[in-house]
Motif scaffolding. Structure first.
Motif, PDB file in Angstrom:
ATOM      1  N   ASP A 148       0.810  -1.224   0.000  1.00  0.00           N
ATOM      2  CA  ASP A 148       0.000   0.000   0.000  1.00  0.00           C
ATOM      3  C   ASP A 148       0.842   1.273   0.000  1.00  0.00           C
ATOM      4  OD1 ASP A 148      -2.172  -1.647   0.076  1.00  0.00           O
ATOM      5  OD2 ASP A 148      -2.603  -1.361   2.204  1.00  0.00           O
ATOM      6  N   ASN A 149       2.160   1.122   0.127  1.00  0.00           N
ATOM      7  CA  ASN A 149       3.010   2.305   0.203  1.00  0.00           C
ATOM      8  C   ASN A 149       4.056   2.355  -0.911  1.00  0.00           C
ATOM      9  OD1 ASN A 149       2.415   4.057   2.777  1.00  0.00           O
ATOM     10  ND2 ASN A 149       2.132   1.923   3.400  1.00  0.00           N
ATOM     11  N   GLY A 150       3.716   1.770  -2.048  1.00  0.00           N
ATOM     12  CA  GLY A 150       4.557   1.941  -3.232  1.00  0.00           C
ATOM     13  C   GLY A 150       5.770   1.034  -3.342  1.00  0.00           C
ATOM     14  N   PHE A 151       5.864   0.040  -2.467  1.00  0.00           N
ATOM     15  CA  PHE A 151       6.967  -0.923  -2.575  1.00  0.00           C
ATOM     16  C   PHE A 151       6.511  -2.092  -3.448  1.00  0.00           C
ATOM     17  CE2 PHE A 151       7.849   1.480   1.184  1.00  0.00           C
ATOM     18  CZ  PHE A 151       9.223   1.438   1.399  1.00  0.00           C
ATOM     19  N   VAL A 152       7.424  -2.616  -4.255  1.00  0.00           N
ATOM     20  CA  VAL A 152       7.107  -3.778  -5.080  1.00  0.00           C
ATOM     21  C   VAL A 152       7.847  -4.995  -4.523  1.00  0.00           C
ATOM     22  CG1 VAL A 152       7.185  -4.777  -7.403  1.00  0.00           C
ATOM     23  CG2 VAL A 152       6.792  -2.321  -7.121  1.00  0.00           C
ATOM     24  N   LEU A 153       7.113  -6.098  -4.363  1.00  0.00           N
ATOM     25  CA  LEU A 153       7.743  -7.335  -3.886  1.00  0.00           C
ATOM     26  C   LEU A 153       8.724  -7.872  -4.916  1.00  0.00           C
ATOM     27  CD1 LEU A 153       7.731  -9.821  -1.863  1.00  0.00           C
ATOM     28  CD2 LEU A 153       6.110 -10.842  -3.465  1.00  0.00           C
ATOM     29  N   VAL A 154       9.942  -8.166  -4.493  1.00  0.00           N
ATOM     30  CA  VAL A 154      10.878  -8.918  -5.346  1.00  0.00           C
ATOM     31  C   VAL A 154      11.344 -10.132  -4.554  1.00  0.00           C
ATOM     32  CG1 VAL A 154      11.757  -6.992  -6.726  1.00  0.00           C
ATOM     33  CG2 VAL A 154      12.876  -7.538  -4.583  1.00  0.00           C
ATOM     34  N   ASP A 155      11.250 -11.294  -5.163  1.00  0.00           N
ATOM     35  CA  ASP A 155      11.720 -12.496  -4.477  1.00  0.00           C
ATOM     36  C   ASP A 155      13.188 -12.704  -4.796  1.00  0.00           C
ATOM     37  OD1 ASP A 155       9.268 -13.393  -3.226  1.00  0.00           O
ATOM     38  OD2 ASP A 155       8.537 -13.690  -5.260  1.00  0.00           O
ATOM     39  N   THR A 156      14.004 -12.531  -3.783  1.00  0.00           N
ATOM     40  CA  THR A 156      15.453 -12.683  -3.966  1.00  0.00           C
ATOM     41  C   THR A 156      15.833 -14.156  -3.810  1.00  0.00           C
ATOM     42  OG1 THR A 156      15.705 -12.109  -1.634  1.00  0.00           O
ATOM     43  CG2 THR A 156      15.900 -10.324  -3.232  1.00  0.00           C
ATOM     44  N   GLU A 191      19.024  -4.415  -3.512  1.00  0.00           N
ATOM     45  CA  GLU A 191      19.728  -3.207  -3.950  1.00  0.00           C
ATOM     46  C   GLU A 191      19.791  -3.133  -5.478  1.00  0.00           C
ATOM     47  OE1 GLU A 191      23.314  -1.815  -1.783  1.00  0.00           O
ATOM     48  OE2 GLU A 191      22.948  -3.524  -0.472  1.00  0.00           O
ATOM     49  N   ALA A 192      19.914  -4.287  -6.121  1.00  0.00           N
ATOM     50  CA  ALA A 192      19.887  -4.284  -7.590  1.00  0.00           C
ATOM     51  C   ALA A 192      18.485  -3.933  -8.099  1.00  0.00           C
ATOM     52  CB  ALA A 192      20.313  -5.648  -8.134  1.00  0.00           C
ATOM     53  N   SER A 193      17.481  -4.389  -7.384  1.00  0.00           N
ATOM     54  CA  SER A 193      16.102  -4.227  -7.853  1.00  0.00           C
ATOM     55  C   SER A 193      15.589  -2.791  -7.718  1.00  0.00           C
ATOM     56  CB  SER A 193      15.182  -5.174  -7.076  1.00  0.00           C
ATOM     57  OG  SER A 193      15.710  -6.487  -7.081  1.00  0.00           O
ATOM     58  N   ILE A 194      16.118  -2.018  -6.768  1.00  0.00           N
ATOM     59  CA  ILE A 194      15.609  -0.645  -6.597  1.00  0.00           C
ATOM     60  C   ILE A 194      15.888   0.216  -7.819  1.00  0.00           C
ATOM     61  CG2 ILE A 194      15.565  -0.521  -4.093  1.00  0.00           C
ATOM     62  CD1 ILE A 194      18.282   0.918  -4.203  1.00  0.00           C
ATOM     63  N   GLU A 225      12.424  -7.422   4.178  1.00  0.00           N
ATOM     64  CA  GLU A 225      13.477  -6.430   3.991  1.00  0.00           C
ATOM     65  C   GLU A 225      13.099  -5.389   2.941  1.00  0.00           C
ATOM     66  OE1 GLU A 225      17.640  -8.403   4.125  1.00  0.00           O
ATOM     67  OE2 GLU A 225      16.302 -10.027   3.555  1.00  0.00           O
ATOM     68  N   PRO A 226      12.690  -4.195   3.366  1.00  0.00           N
ATOM     69  CA  PRO A 226      12.457  -3.117   2.404  1.00  0.00           C
ATOM     70  C   PRO A 226      13.779  -2.463   2.018  1.00  0.00           C
ATOM     71  CG  PRO A 226      12.013  -2.341   4.615  1.00  0.00           C
ATOM     72  CD  PRO A 226      12.359  -3.804   4.749  1.00  0.00           C
ATOM     73  N   GLU A 227      13.828  -1.941   0.808  1.00  0.00           N
ATOM     74  CA  GLU A 227      15.006  -1.208   0.327  1.00  0.00           C
ATOM     75  C   GLU A 227      14.513  -0.074  -0.568  1.00  0.00           C
ATOM     76  OE1 GLU A 227      18.075  -2.348   1.344  1.00  0.00           O
ATOM     77  OE2 GLU A 227      19.142  -0.690   0.363  1.00  0.00           O
ATOM     78  N   MET A 228      15.080   1.123  -0.366  1.00  0.00           N
ATOM     79  CA  MET A 228      14.605   2.299  -1.097  1.00  0.00           C
ATOM     80  C   MET A 228      15.753   3.040  -1.759  1.00  0.00           C
ATOM     81  SD  MET A 228      12.204   3.900   1.974  1.00  0.00           S
ATOM     82  CE  MET A 228      13.530   3.847   3.208  1.00  0.00           C
ATOM     83  N   ALA A 229      15.573   3.381  -3.053  1.00  0.00           N
ATOM     84  CA  ALA A 229      16.512   4.284  -3.717  1.00  0.00           C
ATOM     85  C   ALA A 229      16.251   5.695  -3.216  1.00  0.00           C
ATOM     86  CB  ALA A 229      16.308   4.215  -5.229  1.00  0.00           C
ATOM     87  N   TYR A 230      17.252   6.529  -3.298  1.00  0.00           N
ATOM     88  CA  TYR A 230      17.121   7.929  -2.883  1.00  0.00           C
ATOM     89  C   TYR A 230      16.572   8.043  -1.467  1.00  0.00           C
ATOM     90  CZ  TYR A 230      17.985   9.212  -7.745  1.00  0.00           C
ATOM     91  OH  TYR A 230      18.545   9.376  -8.974  1.00  0.00           O
ATOM     92  N   ALA A 231      17.184   7.329  -0.545  1.00  0.00           N
ATOM     93  CA  ALA A 231      16.736   7.366   0.845  1.00  0.00           C
ATOM     94  C   ALA A 231      17.951   7.269   1.753  1.00  0.00           C
ATOM     95  CB  ALA A 231      15.782   6.203   1.125  1.00  0.00           C
TER      96      ALA A 231
END
Lengths: 431, 431
Positions: A148-156, A191-194, A225-231
């Protein structure tokens, strides 16, 4: 037979004939009356069997049915103030699907080793059932928050060619001639996915082959584990307090009955709202020393230190800017003090210790390369990770939240082993 | 700088000053004009840089910025019919956060091996971005469906003492002196959980150390597995068709843009609604033979067989009652024909093959014991599983749906490798 109903919704079927499919939890015999406590996964209801009202076969079945037998019961839903849940069933029919052998887990006290050996059955006890419901709610809250807050699930990936945080605690397997290791974190891949998705989260099992046997450790546990670019670190801390508060609030709203059964004092959980108190590592060291603990600057906190730090606060505590030496190679140094890292841990109150670890990652190519070298990591395996700093590197941050420790804290459990259906611990791989 | 905006929502900010943080996807130079195509994870927007409107430093930055550099741009949102998405940005400021080195993935064609070696960067391409968004949507749909229909999530273990379906394709690891195997399914553990929770699902990575290199196989893939107490093969088939239809419907509703970018013909997906066609294994064999295929009764279907069977139908096909000999030891025999099992596979249309396998499990203690013996499985390791038939056994059923095959089908992809962020295949463990 009447239409199938689930116990959690019989309140809407007062006066109706229903069929419930479940298991006998317990029973009481009073001559011409039998009280059967039946559970179906959604709840527990008492069925009253009166000899004069049922066929002789049904009454005999009620006499012989054993604990944990699978049963299908039909009858009329009646309001009954004294019953747990407010309703009971006046039984008309009883079918024993399978008559259980004498059940090994009886109302008497059992040792933990015995219960763990029978974990496949222990899961049925009211307390374990309640914990599993809370766990599922915590996980749903995590996913909903990020979705609901703009994060996309990526299965690592789980099978990885290299270790994220040291090599001594890795499970290794043969991968058609190569060595593969079970992931301890999905972070590097996130980190690659962001750079594709902006904000992402991964959520999966992680593994640590640690030879430790404490009430806070599992060898296999789930981490989100959330990860954000520009943060930066500040963004990371804000996300952590919003996220943890959302989880607690959601469980309080949706799992009242379970927290009550677990006798959890929810007053302390009600206070979990942003902002959380924040102290630096340096301040934390001063606090420990002022409490008389003999703590060396530059060491990592142990469980007793974490408990001592958290006990001054009623909310989760954010401790930031740990010495670089106690954190992983990828941590961004504090521009104002090179010996510190832009890292943060979140310590749960009431002695539950670290539930979150994270911070800002190194964005600079040369510095990252230097750190990989310093930490004696295999450069080859990290080539792709270093690449991320050559093609559109950004300041970025994120964290990992351990599901089992969070569930233990919210449920108020002494030991983490009850927070996961089938715990994996030292010398505990069965069932 | 102006307030941060995300490209997916600039439509609501027409005429406003915004700041966007992202990466340069592409650019066109026309003397005094630069067109910068910038993406931020939520979308792509064109920024127009006109020399007369910006500072000399900003114009120089626009001249030198390279593909995949990280950039922060500010400007005014303007409606522009010709722009993809309907909006563009009149650029005021441009900050290059990191100037990317020459990017290895250029608009020219690259071989698959090269792209797979650069998977950490390939993820940024519009096509891979779209697939990742569809994947996340499929997974959310799976979870929402079960959460909203009375199933409780249980996380089953990855490290297990024994194999569910044969031992030849297992990844093995040392577990402090014991042998542990990476789970191929969570089903057996879900079967234990239904006696506590009624209806459950597990959802996690699963592993098959198969030495096969086809466009349908991964060594590590994600599977969602519902399991229900008091449910037979018919219930299982109904759940499968409702569930698959819900997933497809949700993706059609929420991921239109991505399916369009992937050039997916959605007409076929629009037809996916219950009921699905159902044929028995025997009927399937007749069909194959009538098509001239040389198929032996008692064999399992290969990929070409599955394609041939599915092509007669526009919806997914349910094939039920396979011979027991091609299915796992725990399959309930058909009471009307002992050589058949109460099993079902769901075959996707358009040649995508099996996406679901499941059925009714053996409920009887003696029969299960006999099967474990027949299949030469280690009785000791399965003791807990057999226990479930001694204490409240019920008719029960469930299935597993493979996420990657489902994503490949919905996206219309030729190869499964693009459906997961970091695919693990034979000789493919990096990055």
């Amino acid at each position: 037979m009447a239409q199938r109903a689930y116990i959690e919704s019989v309140a809407q079927q007062q006066g109706e004939q229903v069929t419930i499919k479940g298991w006998l939890h317990n029973k009481t015999d009073k001559g011409k009356l039998h009280f059967l406590l039946v559970r179906d996964g959604t709840g527990t209801i008492q069925a009253v069997v009166f000899e004069d009202d049922v066929s002789p076969e049904t009454f005999q079945a009620a006499q012989k049915v054993t604990q944990e037998s699978s049963v299908i019961i039909s009858g009329t839903v009646r309001a009954e103030q004294r019953a747990p849940g407010g309703f009971e069933l006046t039984l008309g029919e009883l079918e024993i699907v399978q008559l259980a052998e004498p059940y090994p887990i009886t109302p008497k006290e059992h040792g933990v080793g015995f219960l763990m050996d029978h974990r496949h059955l222990w899961l049925r006890s009211p307390r374990q059932h309640a914990i599993l419901r809370v766990r599922a709610e915590v996980i749903k809250a995590c996913r909903d928050y990020f979705d609901d807050n703009g994060f996309v699930l990526v299965d690592t990936p789980i099978l990885t060619p290299a270790a994220c945080e040291g090599t001594s605690t890795l499970f290794e397997t043969d991968y058609f001639g190569e060595s593969a290791y079970l992931a301890q974190s999905g972070q590097l891949y996130s980190e690659a996915s962001i750079a594709s998705l902006g904000k992402v989260y991964c959520f999966g099992p992680t593994f640590r082959a640690e030879k430790s046997k404490t009430r806070r450790h599992l060898l296999e546990f789930w981490m989100v584990e959330p990860e954000m670019a520009y943060a930066d670190l500040e963004d990371c801390m804000c996300l952590a307090e919003e996220f943890v508060s959302y989880i607690v609030r959601t469980v309080l709203e949706n799992r009242k009955a379970q927290l009550k059964l677990l006798e959890r004092d929810t007053a302390l959980l009600e206070r979990v709202e942003p902002p959380f108190p924040r102290i630096t590592y340096d301040e934390a060291v001063d606090t420990l020393r002022s409490k008389g603990l003999d703590f060396q600057w530059g060491d990592d906190f142990g469980a007793p230190d974490e408990t001592a730090l958290a006990e001054a606060f009623e909310k989760p505590l954010l401790v930031h800017r740990y010495p670089s030496q106690v954190k992983a190679f990828y941590m961004e140094p504090d521009p104002e003090r090179a010996d510190l890292s832009l890292s943060v841990d979140c310590l749960a109150p009431e002695g539950y210790g670290e539930i979150i670890g994270g911070g800002q990652r190194i964005a600079d190519y040369d510095l990252l390369l230097q750190r990989i070298d310093q930490y004696n990591l295999p450069g080859e395996a990290f080539q792709w990770y270093v690449d991320l700093r050559r093609y559109g590197s950004t300041p970025h941050s994120g964290f990992g939240l351990g599901i089992e420790r969070t569930v233990a804290w919210i449920c108020g459990l002494e030991h983490i082993r009850e927070t996961i259906p089938f715990p994996r611990m030292l010398h505990r791989l069965y069932p």
